[in-house]
Scaffold this active site. Sequence first.
Site, PDB file in Angstrom:
ATOM      1  N   GLY A 115      -3.231   3.079   3.454  1.00 45.97           N
ATOM      2  CA  GLY A 115      -2.946   1.684   3.115  1.00 45.97           C
ATOM      3  C   GLY A 115      -4.072   0.698   3.370  1.00 45.97           C
ATOM      4  O   GLY A 115      -3.958  -0.473   2.995  1.00 45.97           O
ATOM      5  N   LYS A 160       4.602 -16.945   1.690  1.00 45.74           N
ATOM      6  CA  LYS A 160       4.155 -16.686   0.315  1.00 45.74           C
ATOM      7  C   LYS A 160       5.054 -17.343  -0.740  1.00 45.74           C
ATOM      8  O   LYS A 160       4.567 -17.790  -1.775  1.00 45.74           O
ATOM      9  CB  LYS A 160       4.095 -15.176   0.043  1.00 45.74           C
ATOM     10  CG  LYS A 160       3.033 -14.444   0.849  1.00 45.74           C
ATOM     11  CD  LYS A 160       2.966 -12.977   0.431  1.00 45.74           C
ATOM     12  CE  LYS A 160       2.044 -12.182   1.325  1.00 45.74           C
ATOM     13  NZ  LYS A 160       1.841 -10.801   0.855  1.00 45.74           N
ATOM     14  N   ASP A 182      -1.925  -8.901  -4.601  1.00 45.97           N
ATOM     15  CA  ASP A 182      -1.427  -7.657  -3.993  1.00 45.97           C
ATOM     16  C   ASP A 182      -1.374  -6.490  -4.990  1.00 45.97           C
ATOM     17  O   ASP A 182      -1.717  -5.358  -4.650  1.00 45.97           O
ATOM     18  CB  ASP A 182      -0.047  -7.876  -3.370  1.00 45.97           C
ATOM     19  CG  ASP A 182      -0.124  -8.642  -2.051  1.00 45.97           C
ATOM     20  OD1 ASP A 182      -1.179  -8.592  -1.403  1.00 45.97           O
ATOM     21  OD2 ASP A 182       0.877  -9.292  -1.688  1.00 45.97           O
TER      22      ASP A 182
END
Length: 279
Positions: free
Chosen positions: A245, A71, A107
């Site tokens: 999650g 990332k 995210d």
Amino acid sequence: MNFSGAAIVAGVCGWPIKHSRSPRIHNFWLKKYGIDGVYVPFAISPDRAADAFRALPDLDIAGLNVTVPNKEEAFRAMHETDRWAQRLKAVNTIVVRDGVLFGTNTDAFGFLESLRRSRPGWRADKGPVVVLGAGGAARAIVAGLQDEGAPDIRIANRTAERAQALASEFGDPVRPVGWEDRADALDGSVLLVNTSSLGMEGQPPLDIALDALPVEAVVYDIVYVPLETPLLAAARARGNPAVDGLGMLLHQARPGFRDWFGTEPEVDEALRDHVLGTF
Ligand code: ATR
């Protein structure tokens, strides 16, 4: 958009990549919406990642999701980035537009969307929040909560320096609290988020007394294997709303799918069941 008449191609890159759930998510949506596209996993080591990203336009690949450990390299390799990528210095979604590599990070969006869907009406500006852990996931979540106006963001991490570094980087109202003080930090809070790997399959459970946590506070565990962690079970047992999650994983995938394949995808029970089938 591709002009070759062939199927639109997108994928996910990481090292290793075989455990990624992203192909399962995107291929479910491609089938559901009848789109002529494919989504494939690419195993790309960090030292090859920048070259691989630069090759995307010539390969006529619409874009990629990027996962650990690529990332940060993706952020450096982009021609253009948005404010989320810049804030997190990490890119998890690459969109190729007219030969230009555009990078974003979804995210924080994934976290906030899953929280809003599970707890309609929940607002970050109502009180202090506690974040356990200070890794990549914590960065995104803290940035998202800061953006939503959380008045006090308390970060507890086993390695105190990482919590301090995060607090210094993001500034007010983010502040470090000692790992040993994590239970006391729950006092008066409206949200507890576990971003550490504790509670994950194969890891020790998260050891935290919830006594100081108001019973209305939401307990969110970003761990999704298992879906019901000991933390979530303990939260539910005392009456706290609990969020697992999986939602963050599913919602963070939406913007990439929309940009590559041109359809806004939906997160629903059928998708959850499909992805859960792989656990
Ligand atoms: P991610 O990018 O997914 O957030 P990470 O950067 O590896 O992953 O972060 C994992 C988090 O879990 C870290 O906050 C880590 O704490 P350290 O910074 O002290 O390493 C936390 N963690 C992992 N194992 C732990 C343990 N046994 N006890 C407490 N915290 C732990």
